[in-house]
Design an enzyme around this catalytic site. Structure first.
Site, PDB file in Angstrom:
ATOM      1  N   CYS A 106      -2.726  10.072  -6.253  1.00  0.00           N
ATOM      2  CA  CYS A 106      -3.776   9.778  -5.262  1.00  0.00           C
ATOM      3  C   CYS A 106      -4.841  10.878  -5.307  1.00  0.00           C
ATOM      4  CB  CYS A 106      -3.204   9.670  -3.848  1.00  0.00           C
ATOM      5  SG  CYS A 106      -4.535   9.382  -2.660  1.00  0.00           S
ATOM      6  N   LYS A 122       0.845  -1.195   0.000  1.00  0.00           N
ATOM      7  CA  LYS A 122       0.000   0.000   0.000  1.00  0.00           C
ATOM      8  C   LYS A 122       0.885   1.253   0.000  1.00  0.00           C
ATOM      9  CE  LYS A 122      -3.539   2.777   0.970  1.00  0.00           C
ATOM     10  NZ  LYS A 122      -4.493   3.133  -0.083  1.00  0.00           N
TER      11      LYS A 122
HETATM   12  O1  RRO Z   1      -5.679   5.607  -0.179  1.00  0.00           O
HETATM   13  C1  RRO Z   1      -6.387   6.111  -1.081  1.00  0.00           C
HETATM   14  O2  RRO Z   1      -7.397   6.794  -0.824  1.00  0.00           O
HETATM   15  C2  RRO Z   1      -6.056   5.944  -2.500  1.00  0.00           C
HETATM   16  C3  RRO Z   1      -4.806   6.093  -3.033  1.00  0.00           C
HETATM   17 BR1  RRO Z   1      -3.283   6.405  -2.000  1.00  0.00          BR
HETATM   18  C4  RRO Z   1      -4.635   6.028  -4.426  1.00  0.00           C
HETATM   19  O3  RRO Z   1      -3.540   6.162  -4.996  1.00  0.00           O
HETATM   20  N1  RRO Z   1      -5.724   5.836  -5.185  1.00  0.00           N
HETATM   21  C5  RRO Z   1      -6.955   5.671  -4.659  1.00  0.00           C
HETATM   22  O4  RRO Z   1      -7.945   5.501  -5.381  1.00  0.00           O
HETATM   23  N2  RRO Z   1      -7.105   5.728  -3.302  1.00  0.00           N
END
Ligand code: RRO
Length: 392
Positions: free
Chosen positions: A144, A51
């Site tokens: 993100c 993640k």
């Molecule tokens: O953690 C998130 O809300 C998230 C991330 Br880091 C990302 O790169 N893409 C996404 O859809 N959610």
């Protein structure tokens, strides 16, 4: 005659990372804990990607922050993760490696600002130097969509260039050979593809791959019953993923592959849930394919199922390796379209014939109820015959 099983093996980062299967997980769902990563390691996935991390551990956005329908999913997770130290720790890496042998383990970073990204990158460069076999690559997330108050970096080309420039200086200064990929948002217009590719091409030698696409940012779903958004934060705006984004992802992989320096690999991600989706991603130029939403819904067994489906397609087409069709999408032609129509018709006719044969078989076969009835009637007839002396 036995046919040899096609190989799904591939390499990324100019051959520096070998994957036994071109299919592995996207950073995101089911990648936050060592237990989840160990399950991926145990599965048929070709690699393991953690993640996206921040400098410190954080819990993410308030619940509800995810929503799913048959064709689409929304998330506004807001980067819940245990902090970069966790994903680099011996305990986590040992647990993952113990479950999945030699599969490449890769980390992802999504700092709140440039300094955070550089701090995390320094830690990863050091960990890579100390123990090369434990970490294979880092994926820098420039896309993100869910951090409140932070626009998507790679939609701001000036900021994107600043980040890559600073990252490149750090990598050169530390003389690190750590393979680095960048995760990109989807683009929808010609000049945007061109701008993004022009910037990334300046960092050939530093950027080893581009993973395209992250979720489509700022999508929205309404709960009709309550007349509310389904997601509680950011006014309900969230990243869109799942089958609904597959065609946007295919377009991004195809266009970026054509614009990027050949020394930068493209990894396809977005809406992949079948072996056919993977086949199409490779055909438009992907060197490997990540699976996000489907992994979220189905769990790590999806990697085995998708791989089996891909092998079946490769067998049907007579391909023994993914290199034989990677990037070999054909131009549209009248001949190709009519051959495809004929093949579809032949398949439909075959399926119809099979169905009719099955229906006939079903009709011909007496069911259990009929058999029990017949036996009962025979017993009653024999008892009656015995009682009235017909048998004597
Ligand atoms: O953690 C998130 O809300 C998230 C991330 Br880091 C990302 O790169 N893409 C996404 O859809 N959610």
């Amino acid at each position: 005659m036995t046919t040899k099983k096609p190989s799904l093996a591939t390499t990324i980062c100019q051959g520096r990372i070998s994957l036994t299967s071109c299919v592995y997980n996207a950073s995101g769902p089911r990648t936050g804990s060592s237990a989840a990563l160990a399950k991926i390691a145990k599965s048929e996935a070709g690699g393991i990607l953690a993640k996206s991390a921040t400098v410190e551990s954080q819990t993410g956005n308030p619940q509800p922050r995810t929503w799913q329908s048959e064709s689409a999913s929304l998330n506004s997770e807001g980067l819940p993760n245990y902090g970069i130290g966790y994903y680099l720790s011996d305990d986590v890496i040992n647990e993952v490696k113990a479950s999945g042998g030699d599969k490449p383990y890769m980390v992802s970073i999504s700092g709140k600002n440039l300094q955070d990204n550089l701090t995390m990158l320094s830690d990863i460069v050091k960990a890579y130097k100390d123990n090369k076999s434990s970490i294979s690559a880092v994926e820098l997330n420039l896309a993100c969509p869910n951090v409140i108050g932070h626009p998507i970096i790679a939609y701001d080309f000036k900021q994107m260039e600043e980040v890559l420039n600073a990252v490149s200086s750090l990598m050169k200064k530390s003389k690190s050979e750590l393979p680095l990929g960048v995760k990109m948002p989807p683009y929808f217009d010609g000049p945007h593809f061109q701008n993004a590719a022009n910037i990334i091409n300046k960092y050939v030698g530093i950027v080893s791959y581009v993973a395209s696409i992250n979720t489509i940012g700022n999508a929205f779903a309404v709960d009709t019953h309550s007349e509310m958004p389904v997601i509680s934060s950011k006014g309900g705006l969230a990243g869109l993923s799942g089958p609904a984004v597959k065609h946007t992802a295919l377009a991004n992989v195809k266009v970026l592959r054509s614009l990027l320096n050949p020394d930068i690999d493209v990894i396809g991600v977005g809406g992949v849930s079948t072996g056919e989706d993977v086949f199409q991603m490779i055909l438009v130029g992907a060197s490997a394919v990540q699976v996000g939403t489907c992994h979220w819904i189905e769990g790590p067994s999806c990697f085995g199922r998708i791989s089996d489906e891909l092998i079946e397609i490769m067998n049907e087409k007579g391909y023994s390796s993914i290199e034989e069709f990677r990037g070999k999408l054909r131009d549209w032609s009248k001949e190709g379209a009519s051959a495809s129509r004929a093949a579809r018709k032949a398949r439909e006719a075959r399926e119809k014939e099979e169905k009719e044969a099955n229906d006939l078989l079903k009709q011909a076969k007496p069911n259990l109820f009929d058999i029990v009835n017949l036996v009962l009637i025979a017993i009653i007839a024999m008892l009656a015959a015995d009682k009235f002396g017909i048998m004597s």
